[in-house]
Design an enzyme around this catalytic site. Structure first.
Site, PDB file in Angstrom:
ATOM      1  N   LYS A  20       0.823  -1.206   0.000  1.00 16.48           N
ATOM      2  CA  LYS A  20       0.000   0.000   0.000  1.00 16.48           C
ATOM      3  C   LYS A  20       0.861   1.263   0.000  1.00 16.48           C
ATOM      4  O   LYS A  20       0.598   2.205  -0.752  1.00 16.48           O
ATOM      5  CB  LYS A  20      -0.931  -0.012   1.227  1.00 16.48           C
ATOM      6  CG  LYS A  20      -1.943   1.128   1.256  1.00 16.48           C
ATOM      7  CD  LYS A  20      -3.178   0.753   2.067  1.00 16.48           C
ATOM      8  CE  LYS A  20      -2.907   0.753   3.551  1.00 16.48           C
ATOM      9  NZ  LYS A  20      -3.034   2.110   4.146  1.00 16.48           N
ATOM     10  N   GLY A  92      -4.843   8.292   5.478  1.00 12.22           N
ATOM     11  CA  GLY A  92      -3.920   9.213   6.128  1.00 12.22           C
ATOM     12  C   GLY A  92      -2.683   9.460   5.295  1.00 12.22           C
ATOM     13  O   GLY A  92      -2.129  10.570   5.282  1.00 12.22           O
ATOM     14  N   ARG A 120      -8.089  12.462  12.951  1.00 13.07           N
ATOM     15  CA  ARG A 120      -6.656  12.143  13.013  1.00 13.07           C
ATOM     16  C   ARG A 120      -5.803  13.407  13.030  1.00 13.07           C
ATOM     17  O   ARG A 120      -6.126  14.398  12.374  1.00 13.07           O
ATOM     18  CB  ARG A 120      -6.269  11.215  11.856  1.00 13.07           C
ATOM     19  CG  ARG A 120      -7.019   9.897  11.929  1.00 13.07           C
ATOM     20  CD  ARG A 120      -6.701   8.964  10.799  1.00 13.07           C
ATOM     21  NE  ARG A 120      -5.354   8.414  10.891  1.00 13.07           N
ATOM     22  CZ  ARG A 120      -4.861   7.499  10.070  1.00 13.07           C
ATOM     23  NH1 ARG A 120      -5.628   7.032   9.092  1.00 13.07           N
ATOM     24  NH2 ARG A 120      -3.645   7.042  10.212  1.00 13.07           N
ATOM     25  N   GLN A 167       5.031   9.335   7.333  1.00 13.91           N
ATOM     26  CA  GLN A 167       4.155  10.317   6.703  1.00 13.91           C
ATOM     27  C   GLN A 167       4.643  11.739   6.961  1.00 13.91           C
ATOM     28  O   GLN A 167       4.654  12.575   6.050  1.00 13.91           O
ATOM     29  CB  GLN A 167       2.720  10.130   7.201  1.00 13.91           C
ATOM     30  CG  GLN A 167       2.099   8.808   6.752  1.00 13.91           C
ATOM     31  CD  GLN A 167       0.700   8.605   7.307  1.00 13.91           C
ATOM     32  OE1 GLN A 167       0.189   9.434   8.054  1.00 13.91           O
ATOM     33  NE2 GLN A 167       0.086   7.497   6.950  1.00 13.91           N
ATOM     34  N   ASP A 313       1.814  -1.244  12.262  1.00 15.90           N
ATOM     35  CA  ASP A 313       0.560  -1.706  11.670  1.00 15.90           C
ATOM     36  C   ASP A 313       0.258  -3.164  11.987  1.00 15.90           C
ATOM     37  O   ASP A 313      -0.880  -3.619  11.800  1.00 15.90           O
ATOM     38  CB  ASP A 313       0.585  -1.518  10.150  1.00 15.90           C
ATOM     39  CG  ASP A 313       0.398  -0.069   9.745  1.00 15.90           C
ATOM     40  OD1 ASP A 313      -0.158   0.703  10.552  1.00 15.90           O
ATOM     41  OD2 ASP A 313       0.819   0.304   8.639  1.00 15.90           O
ATOM     42  N   LYS A 340      -4.576   5.891  14.922  1.00 11.79           N
ATOM     43  CA  LYS A 340      -4.750   5.207  13.647  1.00 11.79           C
ATOM     44  C   LYS A 340      -6.231   5.296  13.238  1.00 11.79           C
ATOM     45  O   LYS A 340      -6.965   6.144  13.730  1.00 11.79           O
ATOM     46  CB  LYS A 340      -4.280   3.753  13.765  1.00 11.79           C
ATOM     47  CG  LYS A 340      -2.776   3.612  13.968  1.00 11.79           C
ATOM     48  CD  LYS A 340      -2.020   4.001  12.709  1.00 11.79           C
ATOM     49  CE  LYS A 340      -0.540   3.743  12.831  1.00 11.79           C
ATOM     50  NZ  LYS A 340       0.178   4.076  11.571  1.00 11.79           N
TER      51      LYS A 340
END
Length: 426
Positions: A20, A92, A120, A167, A313, A340
């Protein structure tokens, strides 16, 4: 709802959907590159499709046929001001990385997402981008979506990140590629480095010095062919399935083994499980291999510190495995789980407890006692794909039937999860 029954054995040979994180970046970088980028093995999940949708709204031609995508890039300043808000859905990654890209653009854009995205934290990205000169506004002074960004001239900064977040790092580096001077990010621990690796594949010079990574402004990307390996975060659920059912074995082909993502393999091995790497190779700067997984009795472990960013994750499914391990498993330093798709500490504790697990929440993780017999129950994914899949894996070791409500969330990262589970369960 997804129905799962206790399995007698797990066996077979399978492939998991494309990574992903890499799929997102391949589309983004392809759109910003000069020339055409072709992507093989793209993950056609809801999150990655949100990224495609956002770039289409900015005038980028993208052709998607299942897991093959062609992106006709227009260069860094080929994007057009969208006539509508950019909807990132539940992603996100999309909104945070796009924030860095939008900060460089000479136009105004508003980004929003679903109910989960609205909760978030965004200031972790908004703050450093403002330091670089971006004009960003949003609810609670930019803490929450929608975010309104007017990009423009940026200056490079050295940002000391309080969290190890790919991120955050990626948003700053992407903004830095069109900022004046050098932009660098220092993290407390090394987070996923897919952005750095893929930027290099697209012809960008990236410099790493320990926990600091830097880029110089003014660099351009060149279109190229990208092959996306299978997502190790998806493979983690199948690894766990083997460890939940005695006598099981499985070959998972073509899995990305980026060292910032392989914490799940290290933990399974530390617990006593067997995961062997077969046919190791490198594709587009990313290490790839097949995983040969064999059942073994597990023991409890302690997980924390710099290991957490490498498996954040996978914590829900690690907690599931821990219910069948001998002794106590302690997960700490995992506060990031609270922000999350759901508060994954509270959700894992709540849903695993319904199956009879002995799991206790802590401020930064959880404690699981094992081995504990599980009994099938009705579980709510809470709209979180990883919770839905983790509880389905727990159902493989639970007496009777386990029903996963809101199982449509699983399509975010593993669209054919139920089909593969049916194929490997005996």
């Amino acid at each position: 709802m997804l129905r799962v029954q206790k399995a007698n054995r797990i066996e077979g040979k399978v492939k998991v959907p494309g990574d992903k994180s890499i799929s997102h970046r391949a589309v983004m970088f392809g759109a910003l590159a000069e020339g055409t980028t072709t992507i093989e093995g793209f993950l056609p999940g809801a999150d990655c499709l949100s990224t495609i949708s956002c770039f289409r709204r900015m005038g980028i031609e993208i052709v998607q046929e299942e897991d093959r995508v062609t992106v006709h890039g227009k260069g860094w300043y080929g994007l057009q001001e969208p006539s509508q808000h950019l909807d990132v859905g539940n992603s996100g990654t999309t909104i945070r990385l796009l924030s860095g890209i939008m900060a460089t653009q000479p136009f105004h854009v508003v980004m929003e997402g679903d109910e989960s995205i609205a909760k978030r934290p965004m200031r972790r990205v908004v703050g450093p981008l403002r330091q670089m000169g971006a004009k960003i506004d949003g609810r609670k002074d930019g803490e929450f979506t929608p975010l309104a960004i007017r990009g423009g001239e940026l200056k490079g900064i050295h940002y000391q990140s309080p969290v190890a977040s790919a991120q955050v790092k990626s948003a700053i580096l992407l903004a830095g590629l069109q900022a004046k001077g050098v932009t660098s990010v220092t993290e407390p621990h090394l987070s996923r480095d897919h952005t750095e690796r893929m930027l290099q594949a697209f012809g960008v010079s990236v410099v790493r010095d320990g926990l600091t990574v830097s880029v110089e402004g003014g660099q351009q990307l060149k279109g190229r062919d990208i092959r996306v390996p299978g997502d190790i975060s998806s493979a983690a659920f199948l690894i766990a399935a083997v460890m939940m059912v005695p006598g099981s074995s499985l070959l998972i082909e073509n899995v990305g083994l980026n060292p910032t993502r392989t914490g799940i393999i290290d933990v399974v091995r530390a617990m006593g499980g067997s995961v062997e790497l077969v046919n190791e190779r490198v594709v587009n700067e990313e290490p790839v291999a097949d995983l040969s997984v064999t059942y073994a009795e597990l023991n409890g472990v302690e997980i924390g510190g710099e290991m957490i960013p490498r498996l954040i994750d996978e914590v829900p499914v690690i907690a599931v495995m821990a219910t069948q391990a001998k002794g106590k498993t302690v997960i700490r330093d995992a506060q990031e789980l609270k922000v999350k798709e759901t508060d994954r500490i509270a959700t894992v504790v709540s849903e695993l407890s319904k199956l009879g697990a002995k799991v206790t929440p802590t401020d930064d993780g959880m404690i699981i006692e094992g081995p504990t017999p599980l009994t099938g129950s009705r579980i709510d994914s809470r709209g979180d794909h990883r919770i839905g899949m983790a509880m389905a894996i727990a159902g493989l070791a639970a007496a009777g039937e386990t029903w996963i409500e809101n199982d449509e969330a699983i399509a975010v990262s593993f669209p054919n999860f139920a089909q593969i589970l049916a194929e490997i369960c005996r």
